[in-house]
Structures are given as structure tokens and as C-alpha cells.
Motif scaffolding. Sequence first.
Motif, PDB file in Angstrom:
ATOM      1  N   SER A  82       0.849  -1.200   0.000  1.00  0.00           N
ATOM      2  CA  SER A  82       0.000   0.000   0.000  1.00  0.00           C
ATOM      3  C   SER A  82       0.880   1.242   0.000  1.00  0.00           C
ATOM      4  O   SER A  82       1.866   1.329   0.725  1.00  0.00           O
ATOM      5  CB  SER A  82      -0.892   0.045   1.241  1.00  0.00           C
ATOM      6  N   LYS A  83       0.503   2.210  -0.817  1.00  0.00           N
ATOM      7  CA  LYS A  83       1.206   3.494  -0.860  1.00  0.00           C
ATOM      8  C   LYS A  83       0.516   4.438   0.124  1.00  0.00           C
ATOM      9  O   LYS A  83      -0.694   4.612   0.075  1.00  0.00           O
ATOM     10  CB  LYS A  83       1.161   4.099  -2.259  1.00  0.00           C
ATOM     11  N   VAL A  84       1.320   5.016   1.023  1.00  0.00           N
ATOM     12  CA  VAL A  84       0.771   5.896   2.037  1.00  0.00           C
ATOM     13  C   VAL A  84       1.623   7.141   2.198  1.00  0.00           C
ATOM     14  O   VAL A  84       2.797   7.175   1.837  1.00  0.00           O
ATOM     15  CB  VAL A  84       0.663   5.172   3.410  1.00  0.00           C
ATOM     16  N   ARG A  85       0.998   8.151   2.748  1.00  0.00           N
ATOM     17  CA  ARG A  85       1.690   9.390   3.144  1.00  0.00           C
ATOM     18  C   ARG A  85       1.452   9.519   4.640  1.00  0.00           C
ATOM     19  O   ARG A  85       0.301   9.557   5.089  1.00  0.00           O
ATOM     20  CB  ARG A  85       1.110  10.586   2.402  1.00  0.00           C
ATOM     21  N   LEU A  86       2.538   9.565   5.396  1.00  0.00           N
ATOM     22  CA  LEU A  86       2.442   9.604   6.846  1.00  0.00           C
ATOM     23  C   LEU A  86       2.947  10.933   7.372  1.00  0.00           C
ATOM     24  O   LEU A  86       3.896  11.505   6.839  1.00  0.00           O
ATOM     25  CB  LEU A  86       3.285   8.482   7.463  1.00  0.00           C
ATOM     26  N   GLU A  87       2.317  11.400   8.417  1.00  0.00           N
ATOM     27  CA  GLU A  87       2.777  12.605   9.097  1.00  0.00           C
ATOM     28  C   GLU A  87       2.796  12.314  10.589  1.00  0.00           C
ATOM     29  O   GLU A  87       1.873  11.703  11.126  1.00  0.00           O
ATOM     30  CB  GLU A  87       1.837  13.777   8.804  1.00  0.00           C
ATOM     31  N   GLY A  88       3.866  12.725  11.251  1.00  0.00           N
ATOM     32  CA  GLY A  88       3.959  12.493  12.677  1.00  0.00           C
ATOM     33  C   GLY A  88       5.271  13.009  13.232  1.00  0.00           C
ATOM     34  O   GLY A  88       5.863  13.935  12.693  1.00  0.00           O
ATOM     35  N   PHE A  89       5.725  12.373  14.313  1.00  0.00           N
ATOM     36  CA  PHE A  89       6.966  12.796  14.957  1.00  0.00           C
ATOM     37  C   PHE A  89       7.852  11.574  15.195  1.00  0.00           C
ATOM     38  O   PHE A  89       7.380  10.444  15.243  1.00  0.00           O
ATOM     39  CB  PHE A  89       6.684  13.528  16.283  1.00  0.00           C
ATOM     40  N   LEU A  90       9.145  11.828  15.335  1.00  0.00           N
ATOM     41  CA  LEU A  90      10.109  10.761  15.595  1.00  0.00           C
ATOM     42  C   LEU A  90      10.388  10.646  17.087  1.00  0.00           C
ATOM     43  O   LEU A  90      10.495  11.651  17.785  1.00  0.00           O
ATOM     44  CB  LEU A  90      11.428  11.034  14.872  1.00  0.00           C
ATOM     45  N   ALA A  91      10.513   9.405  17.532  1.00  0.00           N
ATOM     46  CA  ALA A  91      10.927   9.117  18.904  1.00  0.00           C
ATOM     47  C   ALA A  91      11.765   7.851  18.872  1.00  0.00           C
ATOM     48  O   ALA A  91      11.616   7.026  17.962  1.00  0.00           O
ATOM     49  CB  ALA A  91       9.721   8.933  19.814  1.00  0.00           C
ATOM     50  N   GLN A  92      12.637   7.679  19.847  1.00  0.00           N
ATOM     51  CA  GLN A  92      13.412   6.449  19.868  1.00  0.00           C
ATOM     52  C   GLN A  92      12.495   5.299  20.248  1.00  0.00           C
ATOM     53  O   GLN A  92      11.483   5.478  20.919  1.00  0.00           O
ATOM     54  CB  GLN A  92      14.615   6.559  20.793  1.00  0.00           C
ATOM     55  N   LYS A  93      12.856   4.104  19.764  1.00  0.00           N
ATOM     56  CA  LYS A  93      12.011   2.923  19.936  1.00  0.00           C
ATOM     57  C   LYS A  93      11.755   2.606  21.403  1.00  0.00           C
ATOM     58  O   LYS A  93      10.647   2.276  21.795  1.00  0.00           O
ATOM     59  CB  LYS A  93      12.643   1.730  19.226  1.00  0.00           C
ATOM     60  N   SER A  94      12.783   2.705  22.227  1.00  0.00           N
ATOM     61  CA  SER A  94      12.641   2.438  23.655  1.00  0.00           C
ATOM     62  C   SER A  94      13.807   3.090  24.387  1.00  0.00           C
ATOM     63  O   SER A  94      14.707   3.649  23.757  1.00  0.00           O
ATOM     64  CB  SER A  94      12.629   0.927  23.921  1.00  0.00           C
ATOM     65  N   LEU A  95      13.812   2.977  25.691  1.00  0.00           N
ATOM     66  CA  LEU A  95      14.921   3.555  26.458  1.00  0.00           C
ATOM     67  C   LEU A  95      16.247   2.909  26.106  1.00  0.00           C
ATOM     68  O   LEU A  95      17.290   3.552  26.105  1.00  0.00           O
ATOM     69  CB  LEU A  95      14.658   3.400  27.956  1.00  0.00           C
ATOM     70  N   ARG A  96      16.224   1.627  25.775  1.00  0.00           N
ATOM     71  CA  ARG A  96      17.460   0.898  25.463  1.00  0.00           C
ATOM     72  C   ARG A  96      17.766   0.830  23.974  1.00  0.00           C
ATOM     73  O   ARG A  96      18.843   0.418  23.593  1.00  0.00           O
ATOM     74  CB  ARG A  96      17.373  -0.519  26.015  1.00  0.00           C
ATOM     75  N   ASN A  97      16.809   1.165  23.150  1.00  0.00           N
ATOM     76  CA  ASN A  97      16.991   1.081  21.706  1.00  0.00           C
ATOM     77  C   ASN A  97      16.742   2.458  21.108  1.00  0.00           C
ATOM     78  O   ASN A  97      15.607   2.913  21.033  1.00  0.00           O
ATOM     79  CB  ASN A  97      16.020   0.045  21.117  1.00  0.00           C
ATOM     80  N   GLY A  98      17.796   3.112  20.673  1.00  0.00           N
ATOM     81  CA  GLY A  98      17.699   4.471  20.158  1.00  0.00           C
ATOM     82  C   GLY A  98      17.246   4.594  18.717  1.00  0.00           C
ATOM     83  O   GLY A  98      17.180   5.693  18.182  1.00  0.00           O
ATOM     84  N   ARG A  99      16.919   3.468  18.064  1.00  0.00           N
ATOM     85  CA  ARG A  99      16.483   3.508  16.672  1.00  0.00           C
ATOM     86  C   ARG A  99      15.213   4.368  16.547  1.00  0.00           C
ATOM     87  O   ARG A  99      14.287   4.238  17.330  1.00  0.00           O
ATOM     88  CB  ARG A  99      16.219   2.083  16.196  1.00  0.00           C
ATOM     89  N   PRO A 100      15.157   5.260  15.554  1.00  0.00           N
ATOM     90  CA  PRO A 100      13.985   6.128  15.415  1.00  0.00           C
ATOM     91  C   PRO A 100      12.751   5.376  14.910  1.00  0.00           C
ATOM     92  O   PRO A 100      12.856   4.478  14.075  1.00  0.00           O
ATOM     93  CB  PRO A 100      14.432   7.173  14.390  1.00  0.00           C
ATOM     94  N   VAL A 101      11.608   5.777  15.436  1.00  0.00           N
ATOM     95  CA  VAL A 101      10.318   5.250  15.015  1.00  0.00           C
ATOM     96  C   VAL A 101       9.414   6.446  14.747  1.00  0.00           C
ATOM     97  O   VAL A 101       9.360   7.389  15.546  1.00  0.00           O
ATOM     98  CB  VAL A 101       9.691   4.350  16.110  1.00  0.00           C
ATOM     99  N   LEU A 102       8.697   6.404  13.625  1.00  0.00           N
ATOM    100  CA  LEU A 102       7.739   7.457  13.304  1.00  0.00           C
ATOM    101  C   LEU A 102       6.433   7.175  14.017  1.00  0.00           C
ATOM    102  O   LEU A 102       5.807   6.136  13.794  1.00  0.00           O
ATOM    103  CB  LEU A 102       7.517   7.527  11.784  1.00  0.00           C
ATOM    104  N   HIS A 103       6.029   8.069  14.900  1.00  0.00           N
ATOM    105  CA  HIS A 103       4.737   7.959  15.580  1.00  0.00           C
ATOM    106  C   HIS A 103       3.726   8.719  14.721  1.00  0.00           C
ATOM    107  O   HIS A 103       3.766   9.945  14.638  1.00  0.00           O
ATOM    108  CB  HIS A 103       4.825   8.539  16.991  1.00  0.00           C
ATOM    109  N   VAL A 104       2.859   7.968  14.069  1.00  0.00           N
ATOM    110  CA  VAL A 104       1.965   8.513  13.055  1.00  0.00           C
ATOM    111  C   VAL A 104       0.801   9.260  13.703  1.00  0.00           C
ATOM    112  O   VAL A 104       0.130   8.740  14.593  1.00  0.00           O
ATOM    113  CB  VAL A 104       1.433   7.381  12.151  1.00  0.00           C
ATOM    114  N   GLU A 105       0.574  10.478  13.225  1.00  0.00           N
ATOM    115  CA  GLU A 105      -0.557  11.276  13.665  1.00  0.00           C
ATOM    116  C   GLU A 105      -1.568  11.499  12.533  1.00  0.00           C
ATOM    117  O   GLU A 105      -2.695  11.921  12.782  1.00  0.00           O
ATOM    118  CB  GLU A 105      -0.076  12.620  14.202  1.00  0.00           C
ATOM    119  N   LYS A 106      -1.130  11.221  11.313  1.00  0.00           N
ATOM    120  CA  LYS A 106      -2.015  11.362  10.147  1.00  0.00           C
ATOM    121  C   LYS A 106      -1.557  10.361   9.100  1.00  0.00           C
ATOM    122  O   LYS A 106      -0.362  10.234   8.854  1.00  0.00           O
ATOM    123  CB  LYS A 106      -1.935  12.785   9.591  1.00  0.00           C
ATOM    124  N   ILE A 107      -2.516   9.639   8.517  1.00  0.00           N
ATOM    125  CA  ILE A 107      -2.188   8.683   7.455  1.00  0.00           C
ATOM    126  C   ILE A 107      -3.125   8.933   6.280  1.00  0.00           C
ATOM    127  O   ILE A 107      -4.323   9.147   6.455  1.00  0.00           O
ATOM    128  CB  ILE A 107      -2.286   7.229   7.952  1.00  0.00           C
TER     129      ILE A 107
END
Length: 112
Positions: A82-107
Motif C-alpha cells: 500500500s502506498k501511504v503518506r504519513l505525518e507524525g513525529f520521531l521518537a526512539q524505539k525504547s529507552l534501550r533502543n535508540g532507533r527512530p520510530v515514526l509515531h503517526v498522527e495522520k495517514i
Amino acid sequence: MPLDAAAAKDDLPGENRLILSGAVIECSALRRTPAGVAVQGFKLLHQSRQMENGLARDVTVELEAIAVGSLALVAKAAQMGSKVRLEGFLAQKSLRNGRPVLHVEKIEFLEG
């Protein structure tokens, strides 16, 4: 000089917005938090050509994303590819894992 994260939190502006389009390449099962809130995780593949310093550059990035609450139920409808356009903010995955995750606020589901 190293940046002190605790001090920086108070000094930096609060801007953290990301708009990214691409194809859904991975979907996890819809889950619920202990409080019963729906959570849908998925992975987005973005490919485009961008201009950088006057030169065209092919860009590819895979990014984990997460939708929470009623938006998780919308995101659950996404099929592989599926093709999507996402809008949101970045946060690290967890306290121990700094990998960025997009927290979607609009799809937005895109055609094609």
C-alpha cells in the motif's frame, strides 16, 4: 563539546515533524496496551530522488512506524505494498533502543 541530553531538552525548540510517503513493506499484528489502546506497527519503504547541494541524489530509507488509538485501526487496513503518506513525529524505539520510530498522527492512502 558533548551535548548534555538533560540540559538540551530545556534549551532546544520543540519542533519534531516528519512527512514521508512510501510503500508499506511490513505489518505487525494489531495489539493492545494493558489499558486496551490499539497499537499498529508497520515498516515503510521510501524511495525518491532529492536535490542536495544542486545535485540529484537517489534516496532510499526504511523506517518503522507506529499508530496508536483510532489511527491504529485505520493503519491496520494497509496491505503490503500500500502506498501511504504519513505525518507524525520521531521518537526512539525504547529507552534501550535508540532507533527512530515514526509515531503517526495522520495517514493518507495514495492511489497507485
